[in-house]
Design a protein around this motif. Structure first.
Motif, short mmCIF file in Angstrom:
data_model
loop_
_atom_site.label_atom_id
_atom_site.label_comp_id
_atom_site.label_asym_id
_atom_site.label_seq_id
_atom_site.Cartn_x
_atom_site.Cartn_y
_atom_site.Cartn_z
N GLY A 1 47.40 48.06 54.71
CA GLY A 1 48.74 46.93 55.03
C GLY A 1 48.79 45.57 56.01
O GLY A 1 49.97 45.31 55.92
N VAL A 2 48.30 45.79 57.04
CA VAL A 2 47.80 45.42 58.25
C VAL A 2 48.40 43.21 57.96
O VAL A 2 47.78 43.00 56.57
N THR A 3 49.30 42.85 58.16
CA THR A 3 49.67 41.57 57.81
C THR A 3 48.68 40.75 58.76
O THR A 3 48.97 41.17 59.56
N SER A 4 48.64 38.99 57.67
CA SER A 4 48.11 38.18 58.43
C SER A 4 49.57 37.66 60.10
O SER A 4 48.24 37.23 60.68
N ARG A 5 50.24 38.01 60.01
CA ARG A 5 50.89 37.59 60.79
C ARG A 5 51.33 38.66 62.20
O ARG A 5 50.43 37.87 63.68
N GLN A 6 51.13 39.81 61.48
CA GLN A 6 50.68 41.19 62.29
C GLN A 6 49.18 40.54 63.41
O GLN A 6 49.08 40.76 64.53
N ILE A 7 48.38 40.37 62.91
CA ILE A 7 46.72 39.38 62.74
C ILE A 7 46.82 38.74 64.21
O ILE A 7 46.52 39.29 64.96
N ALA A 8 47.44 37.73 63.67
CA ALA A 8 47.52 36.47 64.76
C ALA A 8 48.34 37.18 66.05
O ALA A 8 47.82 36.62 67.11
N GLU A 9 49.20 37.99 65.97
CA GLU A 9 50.02 37.49 67.47
C GLU A 9 49.26 38.97 67.95
O GLU A 9 49.14 39.27 70.14
N ALA A 10 48.10 39.15 67.68
CA ALA A 10 47.55 40.21 68.00
C ALA A 10 46.13 39.89 69.31
O ALA A 10 45.81 39.62 70.25
N ALA A 11 45.96 39.06 68.08
CA ALA A 11 44.76 37.38 68.73
C ALA A 11 45.13 36.47 69.07
O ALA A 11 44.26 36.10 69.95
N GLY A 12 47.11 36.22 69.64
CA GLY A 12 47.16 35.17 70.27
C GLY A 12 46.59 33.62 69.57
O GLY A 12 46.63 32.85 70.18
N ILE A 13 47.32 33.69 68.42
CA ILE A 13 46.87 32.85 67.60
C ILE A 13 47.52 32.40 66.78
O ILE A 13 48.04 33.30 65.99
N ALA A 14 47.27 31.16 66.01
CA ALA A 14 48.44 30.76 65.26
C ALA A 14 48.13 31.12 63.68
O ALA A 14 46.56 32.01 64.01
N GLU A 15 48.65 32.08 62.43
CA GLU A 15 47.88 32.41 61.44
C GLU A 15 47.29 31.88 61.22
O GLU A 15 46.80 32.10 59.77
N GLY A 16 47.19 30.15 60.60
CA GLY A 16 46.21 29.17 59.96
C GLY A 16 44.95 29.34 60.67
O GLY A 16 43.87 29.40 59.99
N THR A 17 44.80 29.94 61.84
CA THR A 17 43.31 29.69 62.73
C THR A 17 42.95 31.64 61.60
O THR A 17 41.44 31.49 61.34
N ILE A 18 43.22 32.15 61.52
CA ILE A 18 42.43 33.65 60.50
C ILE A 18 42.47 32.51 59.38
O ILE A 18 41.11 33.32 58.94
N PHE A 19 42.38 32.24 58.29
CA PHE A 19 42.55 31.19 57.10
C PHE A 19 41.21 30.63 57.73
O PHE A 19 40.98 30.33 56.68
N ARG A 20 41.20 29.89 58.66
CA ARG A 20 40.00 28.78 58.45
C ARG A 20 38.83 29.77 59.35
O ARG A 20 37.44 29.27 58.97
#
Length: 199
Positions: free
Chosen positions: A24-43
């Motif tokens: 259930g972890v969200t892409s927003r939580q991932i982006a904040e933890a990694a210090g990146i924009a959410e779009g970077t995850i999907f790229r």
């Protein structure tokens, strides 16, 4: 940052989140933890599920365990080696059970190659092969069985065994005696070995 390095950085950020939130972890939580924009995850991964699968696969990768086992010196006394092997195996099973409890039974295929871990442990135990009651590779599976059962929460609540307990159980059974294994009762001038010494 190279694409592979960016992917590795994101995966490392996801693993603690998976242990806390599961799938259930969200892409927003991932982006904040990694210090990146959410779009970077999907790229980097295309979609969140592909990233989650990559993180699970890294977490379950058996190679770090194999490397840790390979670092055990075969020249050490038998009881020290058995204690170290049990410690590493139980830590591995603890970590696997921890993530499986939050992500459920679905997981990416991870090569187990159980024969490889048995060969590594057999090499560690080879100097004492003539003293063992089974061939070293069979002893490896016995150590795996003991460490797995001692890591299973439902079997051990309230009756936990320490690594020293497991090592003594392995080497002596419930009634045997052996000059190879010291008495677990510490003398006034010395302290008993601890689980930390096996790390």
């Amino acid at each position: 940052m190279a694409a592979e390095d960016r992917q590795a950085m994101i995966v490392d950020a996801v693993i603690p989140l998976l242990l806390e939130h599961g799938r259930g972890v969200t892409s927003r939580q991932i982006a904040e933890a990694a210090g990146i924009a959410e779009g970077t995850i999907f790229r980097a991964f295309g979609d969140k599920e592909t990233l989650v699968q990559a993180a699970i696969e890294k977490y379950l990768d058996p190679e770090p365990l194999r490397e840790a086992l390979r670092s055990i010196d075969p020249a050490l006394p038998l009881e020290h080696k058995v204690r170290a092997i049990l410690y590493l195996l139980r830590e591995r099973f603890h970590s696997v059970m921890r993530i499986m409890s939050v992500i459920g039974p679905e997981r990416p295929p991870v090569p187990q190659e159980r024969g490889e871990f048995a060969r590594i442990i057999a090499h560690i135990l080879e100097p004492e092969a003539q003293e063992l009651n089974w061939p070293p590779e069979r002893v490896a599976h016995l150590l795996r069985l003991i460490s797995f059962s001692s890591a299973f929460p439902a079997l051990n609540e309230g009756i936990e065994f320490s690594i020293d307990d497991l090592a003594r159980m392995t080497l002596l059974g419930v009634a045997g005696t052996s000059p190879l294994v010291p008495d677990p009762t510490p003398s006034p001038s010395s302290s008993s070995p601890t689980e930390a010494s096996c790390s």
